[in-house]
Design an enzyme around this catalytic site. Sequence first.
Site, PDB file in Angstrom:
ATOM      1  N   THR A 190      22.265  -1.730   6.347  1.00 15.64           N
ATOM      2  CA  THR A 190      22.474  -0.777   7.437  1.00 15.64           C
ATOM      3  C   THR A 190      23.340  -1.378   8.533  1.00 15.64           C
ATOM      4  OG1 THR A 190      20.205  -0.028   6.961  1.00 15.64           O
ATOM      5  CG2 THR A 190      21.299   0.918   8.879  1.00 15.64           C
TER       6      THR A 190
ATOM      7  N   GLY B 214      19.468  -6.747   1.329  1.00 17.35           N
ATOM      8  CA  GLY B 214      18.328  -6.269   2.090  1.00 17.35           C
ATOM      9  C   GLY B 214      18.666  -4.924   2.713  1.00 17.35           C
ATOM     10  N   CYS B 215      17.680  -4.050   2.830  1.00 16.99           N
ATOM     11  CA  CYS B 215      17.966  -2.710   3.348  1.00 16.99           C
ATOM     12  C   CYS B 215      18.390  -2.750   4.815  1.00 16.99           C
ATOM     13  CB  CYS B 215      16.762  -1.791   3.145  1.00 16.99           C
ATOM     14  SG  CYS B 215      15.179  -2.462   3.706  1.00 16.99           S
ATOM     15  N   ASN B 216      17.749  -3.605   5.621  1.00 16.52           N
ATOM     16  CA  ASN B 216      18.167  -3.754   7.015  1.00 16.52           C
ATOM     17  C   ASN B 216      19.572  -4.339   7.100  1.00 16.52           C
ATOM     18  OD1 ASN B 216      15.601  -2.897   7.738  1.00 16.52           O
ATOM     19  ND2 ASN B 216      14.841  -4.946   8.190  1.00 16.52           N
TER      20      ASN B 216
END
Length: 342
Positions: free
Chosen positions: A153, A148-150
């Site tokens: 990060t 997932g992109c979150n």
Amino acid sequence: MTHNVAILGASGYTGAELVRLIATHPSLRIVGLSGNSKAGKAMAEVFPHLRHLDLPHLTTIEEMSFDDVEIVFCGLPHATSQAVIATLPDHVRVIDMSADFRLRDPADYEKWYGKPHGAPQLQKEAVYGLTEFYREQIKDARLVAGTGCNAATGQYALRPLIAAGVIDLDQIIIDLKAAVSGAGRSLKENLLHAELSEGAHGYAVGGTHRHLGEFDQEFSLVAGRPVQIQFTPHLIPANRGILATTYVQGDPQVIYNTLAAAYAAEPFIEVLPMGESPSMKHIRGSNFCHVGVVSDRAPGRAIIIAALDNLTKGSSGQALQNANLMLGLPETEGLMLAPVFP
């Protein structure tokens, strides 16, 4: 040598981003593009910014031939990839950009996504796609589960610190700002311009966001014991980008030194000078992640800020980085594009 690839779900944002990146890749050739709702159309009709490229027309998945395809990038909606990937020929290697194979335990998938996993046998062979930490496993994998992109990060900000034991594992807070393209391209009332512009709001507040399943899984694995962070995402009126501000307890200089050492040889992770704060503006359209460490005014507390482009390093760029590893190509090939500024 040229390697043939196909993209399923090419009519979505991550599919279009992959096409943009692969267009300048010297070793990959796109031989198939699927987009069931746009089948029969040229990519130029769906994404006019790609009209300069010579691309196959969009087809349905059923119409696509995989005979000469080495790698399939799967950009289908969540809960769709499981059934589709199960039907692909055995010789095809797959990089899935949905959430369908990120959680190793099918029970965790059911907990966070509200339905039983549809391909538990495939789940057993899936490798988590956070490239910098699973590089060796990805090289030999048949199925890679993009993060997932979150989740990516937050992990870039915290994972080396958890591994090194330099922060309090029970005092971790991530306050994250996410651009609207992370919600996909389908029509949603809350993403209309009048609903989203000139404001920002938290969503999935209180520990319900599905990427928490990845944080729980990965941070607990690294720590060797359960780790549950506080995490609140906010939707902001921007097209691309994620900015994660993380609050931790630990010595700021030790935290900085740990991150700088962990990423010293990583081509896409830039640890900024101590005290400098990253900006979404400085990673836009690139496969770079910028990480900064700032001392809090109170002794023993630090603020770690990480910024990346959700469509590139958070998804399609990460997928291409993993494809390079799987094909034995230089990891940076086709990915050293400078960020777009302003």
